[in-house]
Design a protein around this motif. Structure first.
Motif, PDB file in Angstrom:
ATOM      1  N   HIS A  70       1.074  -0.913  -0.002  1.00  0.00           N
ATOM      2  CA  HIS A  70       0.158  -0.039  -0.331  1.00  0.00           C
ATOM      3  C   HIS A  70       1.194   0.820   0.464  1.00  0.00           C
ATOM      4  CE1 HIS A  70      -2.996   2.640   1.196  1.00  0.00           C
ATOM      5  NE2 HIS A  70      -2.739   2.414   1.985  1.00  0.00           N
ATOM      6  N   LEU A  71       0.329   1.971  -1.218  1.00  0.00           N
ATOM      7  CA  LEU A  71       1.526   3.299  -0.632  1.00  0.00           C
ATOM      8  C   LEU A  71       0.744   4.444  -0.112  1.00  0.00           C
ATOM      9  CD1 LEU A  71       2.517   3.200  -4.859  1.00  0.00           C
ATOM     10  CD2 LEU A  71       4.183   2.201  -3.171  1.00  0.00           C
ATOM     11  N   LYS A  72       1.765   5.127   0.297  1.00  0.00           N
ATOM     12  CA  LYS A  72       1.448   6.961   0.781  1.00  0.00           C
ATOM     13  C   LYS A  72       2.248   7.637   1.206  1.00  0.00           C
ATOM     14  CE  LYS A  72       1.949   4.744   5.773  1.00  0.00           C
ATOM     15  NZ  LYS A  72       1.531   5.479   7.241  1.00  0.00           N
ATOM     16  N   HIS A  85       9.077   9.369  -8.525  1.00  0.00           N
ATOM     17  CA  HIS A  85       8.630   9.045  -7.326  1.00  0.00           C
ATOM     18  C   HIS A  85       8.926   8.347  -6.432  1.00  0.00           C
ATOM     19  CE1 HIS A  85       5.688   7.508 -10.612  1.00  0.00           C
ATOM     20  NE2 HIS A  85       6.038   9.506 -10.969  1.00  0.00           N
ATOM     21  N   ASN A  86       9.127   8.779  -5.523  1.00  0.00           N
ATOM     22  CA  ASN A  86       9.201   9.121  -3.911  1.00  0.00           C
ATOM     23  C   ASN A  86       7.846   8.381  -2.854  1.00  0.00           C
ATOM     24  OD1 ASN A  86       9.786   9.891  -0.503  1.00  0.00           O
ATOM     25  ND2 ASN A  86      11.768   9.083  -2.072  1.00  0.00           N
ATOM     26  N   VAL A  87       7.987   7.111  -2.484  1.00  0.00           N
ATOM     27  CA  VAL A  87       7.109   7.172  -1.793  1.00  0.00           C
ATOM     28  C   VAL A  87       7.004   5.763  -0.356  1.00  0.00           C
ATOM     29  CG1 VAL A  87       5.865   6.145  -3.927  1.00  0.00           C
ATOM     30  CG2 VAL A  87       6.878   4.716  -3.061  1.00  0.00           C
ATOM     31  N   VAL A  88       5.899   5.612   0.580  1.00  0.00           N
ATOM     32  CA  VAL A  88       5.872   5.208   1.260  1.00  0.00           C
ATOM     33  C   VAL A  88       5.209   3.744   1.126  1.00  0.00           C
ATOM     34  CG1 VAL A  88       5.834   5.085   4.382  1.00  0.00           C
ATOM     35  CG2 VAL A  88       6.402   6.949   3.089  1.00  0.00           C
ATOM     36  N   GLU A  89       6.039   2.599   1.849  1.00  0.00           N
ATOM     37  CA  GLU A  89       5.319   1.445   1.326  1.00  0.00           C
ATOM     38  C   GLU A  89       5.188   0.951   3.034  1.00  0.00           C
ATOM     39  OE1 GLU A  89       7.768   0.247  -3.318  1.00  0.00           O
ATOM     40  OE2 GLU A  89       7.692  -0.538  -0.629  1.00  0.00           O
ATOM     41  N   MET A  90       3.230  -0.053   2.949  1.00  0.00           N
ATOM     42  CA  MET A  90       3.267  -0.098   3.828  1.00  0.00           C
ATOM     43  C   MET A  90       3.323  -1.815   2.850  1.00  0.00           C
ATOM     44  SD  MET A  90       3.959   1.890   6.257  1.00  0.00           S
ATOM     45  CE  MET A  90       3.321   0.967   7.552  1.00  0.00           C
ATOM     46  N   GLY A 101       6.431  -2.230   7.966  1.00  0.00           N
ATOM     47  CA  GLY A 101       6.995  -1.097   7.697  1.00  0.00           C
ATOM     48  C   GLY A 101       7.339   0.354   8.502  1.00  0.00           C
ATOM     49  N   PRO A 102       7.367   1.800   7.962  1.00  0.00           N
ATOM     50  CA  PRO A 102       7.264   1.807   6.350  1.00  0.00           C
ATOM     51  C   PRO A 102       8.412   1.349   5.905  1.00  0.00           C
ATOM     52  CG  PRO A 102       7.588   3.516   7.687  1.00  0.00           C
ATOM     53  CD  PRO A 102       7.446   2.259   9.286  1.00  0.00           C
ATOM     54  N   ILE A 103       8.365   1.158   4.334  1.00  0.00           N
ATOM     55  CA  ILE A 103       9.654   1.434   3.486  1.00  0.00           C
ATOM     56  C   ILE A 103       9.601   2.744   2.475  1.00  0.00           C
ATOM     57  CG2 ILE A 103      10.978  -0.009   1.857  1.00  0.00           C
ATOM     58  CD1 ILE A 103       9.988  -2.039   4.191  1.00  0.00           C
ATOM     59  N   LEU A 104      10.688   2.889   2.863  1.00  0.00           N
ATOM     60  CA  LEU A 104      10.913   4.089   1.765  1.00  0.00           C
ATOM     61  C   LEU A 104      11.429   3.779   0.627  1.00  0.00           C
ATOM     62  CD1 LEU A 104      12.548   6.590   4.309  1.00  0.00           C
ATOM     63  CD2 LEU A 104      10.294   6.111   3.999  1.00  0.00           C
ATOM     64  N   ALA A 135       4.441  13.995   6.626  1.00  0.00           N
ATOM     65  CA  ALA A 135       4.209  14.535   4.910  1.00  0.00           C
ATOM     66  C   ALA A 135       4.666  15.595   5.407  1.00  0.00           C
ATOM     67  CB  ALA A 135       3.289  13.645   3.930  1.00  0.00           C
ATOM     68  N   GLY A 136       2.922  16.445   5.778  1.00  0.00           N
ATOM     69  CA  GLY A 136       2.777  17.886   5.771  1.00  0.00           C
ATOM     70  C   GLY A 136       2.568  17.648   4.063  1.00  0.00           C
ATOM     71  N   ALA A 137       1.882  18.934   3.514  1.00  0.00           N
ATOM     72  CA  ALA A 137       0.450  19.122   2.825  1.00  0.00           C
ATOM     73  C   ALA A 137       1.870  18.427   1.197  1.00  0.00           C
ATOM     74  CB  ALA A 137       1.103  20.863   2.637  1.00  0.00           C
ATOM     75  N   ALA A 138       3.021  19.061   1.872  1.00  0.00           N
ATOM     76  CA  ALA A 138       3.684  18.802   0.577  1.00  0.00           C
ATOM     77  C   ALA A 138       3.374  16.994   0.195  1.00  0.00           C
ATOM     78  CB  ALA A 138       4.808  18.887   0.378  1.00  0.00           C
ATOM     79  N   GLY A 139       2.955  15.817   0.844  1.00  0.00           N
ATOM     80  CA  GLY A 139       3.495  14.916   0.946  1.00  0.00           C
ATOM     81  C   GLY A 139       2.970  14.055  -0.052  1.00  0.00           C
ATOM     82  N   ALA A 140       1.586  14.429  -0.439  1.00  0.00           N
ATOM     83  CA  ALA A 140       1.175  14.206  -1.983  1.00  0.00           C
ATOM     84  C   ALA A 140       1.254  15.073  -3.402  1.00  0.00           C
ATOM     85  CB  ALA A 140      -0.432  14.229  -2.266  1.00  0.00           C
TER      86      ALA A 140
END
Length: 146
Positions: A70-72, A85-90, A101-104, A135-140
């Motif tokens: 699952h990406l977040k 693409h930089n993502v946090v994986e669960m 995770g998380p896995i970066l 991630a704050g507002a910039a997370g997405a």
């Protein structure tokens, strides 16, 4: 027949779908045909070229129960020929509802004659205390490079 991924997001979706199905051929079809592909797993092992990358994923699929990712907190930058693409994986293993995770992860895609393909993947273990607010507002955020 080669699948053409018209966006880096299409390639990324196919990559994670192949992981969830433990489909090695589908996973490798997302990678660039360039022999200089690189994959770095959370163990820190750097793998170069199709043979090394393929073997590592074969071992992962054979040694683990099925898992899904699952990406977040996706952050994306896209230029004409490359996307990052930089993502946090669960990770969810089998039917276990508890995430691991998380896995970066940073996935770099390259656009070529056959559409967008994965060129480099670098993953590392993340902070277990990471929260949805980190991630704050910039997370997405999505950025376009010119």
């Amino acid at each position: 027949m080669t699948t053409i991924f018209t966006t880096p997001e299409d390639a990324e979706e196919a990559f994670y779908d192949a992981i969830s199905r433990a489909d090695l051929d589908a996973l490798m079809s997302v990678w660039s045909e360039d022999e200089e592909i690189v994959c770095i797993h959370p163990t820190g092992q750097r793998l170069c070229g199709h043979a090394g990358v393929r073997e590592s994923w074969r071992n992962i699929f054979e040694g683990n129960a099925r898992f899904r990712v699952h990406l977040k907190h996706s952050m994306r930058w896209k230029g004409v020929l490359h996307a990052v693409h930089n993502v946090v994986e669960m990770l969810y293993l089998g039917n276990d509802p508890t995430p691991h995770g998380p896995i970066l992860s940073t996935n770099i895609y390259q656009r070529g004659a056959n559409g967008w393909r994965l060129l480099l993947r670098h993953t590392s273990s993340g902070n277990e205390d990471a929260s949805d607010d980190d991630a704050g507002a910039a997370g997405a955020a999505t950025h376009t490079l010119h």
